[in-house]
Design a protein around this motif. Structure first.
Motif, short mmCIF file in Angstrom:
data_model
loop_
_atom_site.label_atom_id
_atom_site.label_comp_id
_atom_site.label_asym_id
_atom_site.label_seq_id
_atom_site.Cartn_x
_atom_site.Cartn_y
_atom_site.Cartn_z
N LEU A 70 1.60 -6.83 -2.84
CA LEU A 70 2.87 -7.35 -2.32
C LEU A 70 2.86 -8.87 -2.24
O LEU A 70 3.89 -9.52 -2.46
CB LEU A 70 3.15 -6.75 -0.94
N LEU A 71 1.72 -9.46 -1.95
CA LEU A 71 1.61 -10.93 -1.93
C LEU A 71 1.92 -11.51 -3.30
O LEU A 71 2.58 -12.55 -3.41
CB LEU A 71 0.20 -11.35 -1.49
N VAL A 72 1.45 -10.84 -4.35
CA VAL A 72 1.69 -11.31 -5.71
C VAL A 72 3.15 -11.09 -6.11
O VAL A 72 3.77 -11.95 -6.73
CB VAL A 72 0.75 -10.60 -6.70
N LYS A 73 3.68 -9.93 -5.74
CA LYS A 73 5.04 -9.57 -6.17
C LYS A 73 6.12 -10.35 -5.41
O LYS A 73 7.23 -10.50 -5.90
CB LYS A 73 5.27 -8.07 -5.96
N TRP A 74 5.79 -10.82 -4.21
CA TRP A 74 6.79 -11.51 -3.38
C TRP A 74 6.27 -12.88 -2.94
O TRP A 74 5.99 -13.11 -1.77
CB TRP A 74 7.15 -10.67 -2.16
N PRO A 75 6.14 -13.83 -3.85
CA PRO A 75 5.66 -15.17 -3.46
C PRO A 75 6.63 -15.83 -2.50
O PRO A 75 7.86 -15.74 -2.65
CB PRO A 75 5.63 -15.92 -4.80
N GLY A 76 6.07 -16.45 -1.46
CA GLY A 76 6.91 -17.12 -0.47
C GLY A 76 7.45 -16.21 0.60
O GLY A 76 8.22 -16.65 1.45
N GLN A 77 7.03 -14.94 0.60
CA GLN A 77 7.52 -13.99 1.60
C GLN A 77 6.39 -13.63 2.59
O GLN A 77 5.22 -13.55 2.20
CB GLN A 77 8.02 -12.72 0.93
N TYR A 78 6.78 -13.42 3.83
CA TYR A 78 5.83 -12.96 4.85
C TYR A 78 5.49 -11.49 4.60
O TYR A 78 6.37 -10.63 4.52
CB TYR A 78 6.44 -13.12 6.24
N ILE A 79 4.20 -11.22 4.43
CA ILE A 79 3.70 -9.85 4.26
C ILE A 79 2.88 -9.51 5.50
O ILE A 79 1.91 -10.21 5.80
CB ILE A 79 2.82 -9.71 3.00
N PRO A 80 3.27 -8.47 6.25
CA PRO A 80 2.54 -8.14 7.50
C PRO A 80 1.04 -8.04 7.27
O PRO A 80 0.59 -7.55 6.23
CB PRO A 80 3.15 -6.79 7.89
N PRO A 81 0.25 -8.50 8.25
CA PRO A 81 -1.21 -8.51 8.09
C PRO A 81 -1.83 -7.15 8.41
O PRO A 81 -1.21 -6.29 9.03
CB PRO A 81 -1.65 -9.56 9.10
N ILE A 82 -3.05 -6.98 7.94
CA ILE A 82 -3.86 -5.82 8.30
C ILE A 82 -5.16 -6.35 8.91
O ILE A 82 -5.49 -7.53 8.76
CB ILE A 82 -4.17 -4.93 7.07
N PRO A 83 -5.92 -5.51 9.62
CA PRO A 83 -7.18 -5.98 10.21
C PRO A 83 -8.18 -6.41 9.13
O PRO A 83 -8.06 -6.03 7.96
CB PRO A 83 -7.68 -4.76 10.99
N GLU A 84 -9.14 -7.21 9.56
CA GLU A 84 -10.14 -7.71 8.62
C GLU A 84 -11.05 -6.59 8.13
O GLU A 84 -11.21 -5.55 8.79
CB GLU A 84 -11.00 -8.80 9.28
N LYS A 85 -11.64 -6.82 6.96
CA LYS A 85 -12.64 -5.88 6.46
C LYS A 85 -13.88 -5.95 7.34
O LYS A 85 -14.22 -7.02 7.87
CB LYS A 85 -13.02 -6.21 5.02
#
Length: 515
Positions: free
Chosen positions: A182-197
């Motif tokens: 989603l980060l690649v497909k929507w540049p400049g858009q806020y993508i909700p975070p997930i917990p760290e690995k």
């Protein structure tokens, strides 16, 4: 000599002369016949030789023509190969756009679901849906899977949207993959975070991860164009492919033209605005605020972790005292003087008291974890939103690379127009005129790419300042209220369990009191 003898001799001589003359005539005729025969034979031989020569000449001519045709064919093949090689770069540059047009034509479909009409986007990766439909989604029930060598957890995702109900199981790395996509497909858009690995898979980490993944899905459903993108609602939530990461990786990559079309259609933009000072000021102000907030939130996160840890320790201590130690105290100290049916915690008839202590102890019911989740999500949200600015800036970097390529091509064209060969042209079999034509085509395509990056950068900036920032603030308030409401409900349930415990203890005490 007599007179009769002389005539006879003359007659004989005359006959002899005639015979000789006839013989000579016959020989002459024979010679003529022989000559005619020889001449005829020679003519026949000459004619045969001529025919043979003509056949041989024709064969040689045919052979030459065959050789010529083969040479022409070979030359044509070489020319075709050479032309293919020469046009390979141009074809490669046009292939992406041509393939996208082809895919758009092949994959374009219209699907109906109830009263909702689903229309396919130009890049086949965004579907319009019924945004007013109340989405339900929840992540729960982590289950360990795998063998002795490798183990992992899967999380159940269950819910309902305008396309119907869904239920699936996903690994943590699949959550990570969908977000990266989603980060690649929507540049400049806020993508909700997930917990760290994390390499650790302890019970507390898994429980916390489940809560945070649930918040991720909750935030995704608030951003409809992300939720209803094909990658998320169709593949991530509904695909039965055992290798989801591979399936996501096989989604066709997009170029700058497809990104622009996606933004225009998604946000219904008909006119691209120039970047104004107000836009720059708004973005700068948000970034400064977020970076300052990180400092105070980091301190609050440590405090919330301490509060949550204290509650866990209190619950564990409570169970140790009232679930174990007091029972042992009654058995060892009081039972010698008090009948067992008069005991409270050691009385087998009062097992429901022990069950209530287990409920109070349950680590999954630590409602103060939600305060920790709220603040830790705030910290991750800030990082995620700053990441949106970074992906926007990456578009400018891509534009600069395209401009650098354009500058190099212009320099090469200038050299060719002056009659000089370029570095690339020195290895080419094309003439300078052919190289010039080829470069002019490349320049035209590169210029289009540069112009498109400029438009996309303006589009992303416009959407970021007119939609994304404002929606982020609004959703932030909504998420805050939702988590606090959940916290209040959990605290009330926790207090109810405690009340049930002490009410039960009081009830037992009342029952065993002596008259």
């Amino acid at each position: 000599m007599s007179e009769d003898t002389v005539p006879e001799k003359q007659q004989v001589l005359q006959e002899s002369t005639q015979e000789q003359a006839q013989q000579t005539q016959i020989e002459g005729q024979n010679q003529q016949e022989q000559q005619v025969k020889q001449d005829t034979q020679k003519k026949v031989e000459n004619q045969e030789n001529q025919e043979k020569q003509e056949i041989a000449t024709e064969q040689v001519k045919q052979d030459k023509e065959d050789i010529k045709e083969k040479q022409q064919s070979s030359q044509t093949q070489e020319q075709i190969i050479q032309k293919d090689v020469e046009s390979e770069i141009t074809k490669n540059e046009n292939n992406i756009e041509e393939n996208q047009v082809k895919e758009q034509q092949e994959k374009q479909q219209i699907t109906e679901k109830g009263e909702v009409i689903i229309t396919q986007n130009l890049d086949n990766l965004f579907l319009k849906a019924d945004y007013s439909f109340p989405i339900e989604i929840k992540v729960s029930d982590p289950v360990q899977k795998g063998g002795n060598i490798s183990t992992y957890y899967v999380y159940t995702i269950k819910g309902k949207d305008c396309f119907g109900e869904f239920e699936t199981q996903r690994r943590f790395n699949e959550f990570y993959t969908i977000r990266e996509l989603l980060l690649v497909k929507w540049p400049g858009q806020y993508i909700p975070p997930i917990p760290e690995k994390s390499v650790s898979t302890g019970s507390e980490i898994i429980i916390e991860r489940t809560r945070l993944l649930n918040i991720f899905c909750m935030k995704m459903m608030q951003i409809k164009h992300l939720y209803y993108s094909e990658e998320f609602y169709d593949i991530f939530l509904r695909s039965t492919n055992p290798d989801l990461n591979k399936q996501l990786a096989q989604i066709p990559k997009q170029n700058v033209f497809a990104y622009t079309d996606r933004y225009k259609q998604t946000f219904q933009i008909t006119e691209i605005k120039e970047i104004s000072p107000e836009m720059i000021k708004k973005m700068s102000g948000v970034q400064s605020f977020l970076k300052q907030s990180q400092i105070s939130l980091t301190k609050q996160l440590e405090q919330s972790k301490s509060l949550s840890s204290s509650r866990k320790q209190l619950k564990e201590t409570f169970f140790t005292i009232f679930g174990l130690n007091i029972s042992e105290y009654e058995k060892q100290i009081l039972q010698e003087w008090v009948p067992q049916n008069k005991l409270i915690f050691a009385n087998p008839a009062n097992t429901d008291i022990l069950e209530l202590t287990k409920k109070i102890r349950d680590p999954c019911n630590n409602s103060l974890d939600k305060i920790q989740d709220l603040i830790s999500t705030e910290v991750r949200d800030i990082e995620a939103f700053l990441q949106a600015f970074q992906t926007r800036d990456s578009l400018m970097q891509s534009k600069q690379k395209a401009e650098q390529k354009l500058s190099e091509e212009q320099s090469d064209l200038y050299k060719i127009m002056k009659g000089n060969s370029t570095m690339k042209g020195s290895f080419s079999k094309l003439s300078l005129e052919e190289q010039k034509s080829k470069l002019e085509l490349q320049l035209n395509e590169t210029q289009k790419e540069v112009d498109q990056y400029k438009l996309l950068f303006q589009l992303v900036t416009d959407v970021l300042t007119s939609y994304t920032i404002d929606k982020f603030k609004k959703d932030k308030h909504q998420t805050y209220k939702s988590i606090l409401a959940d916290l209040a409900q959990c605290e009330q349930q926790y207090l109810e369990i405690q009340q049930q415990f002490w009410s039960k203890v009081q009830q037992v005490i009342t029952q065993i009191q002596e008259p």
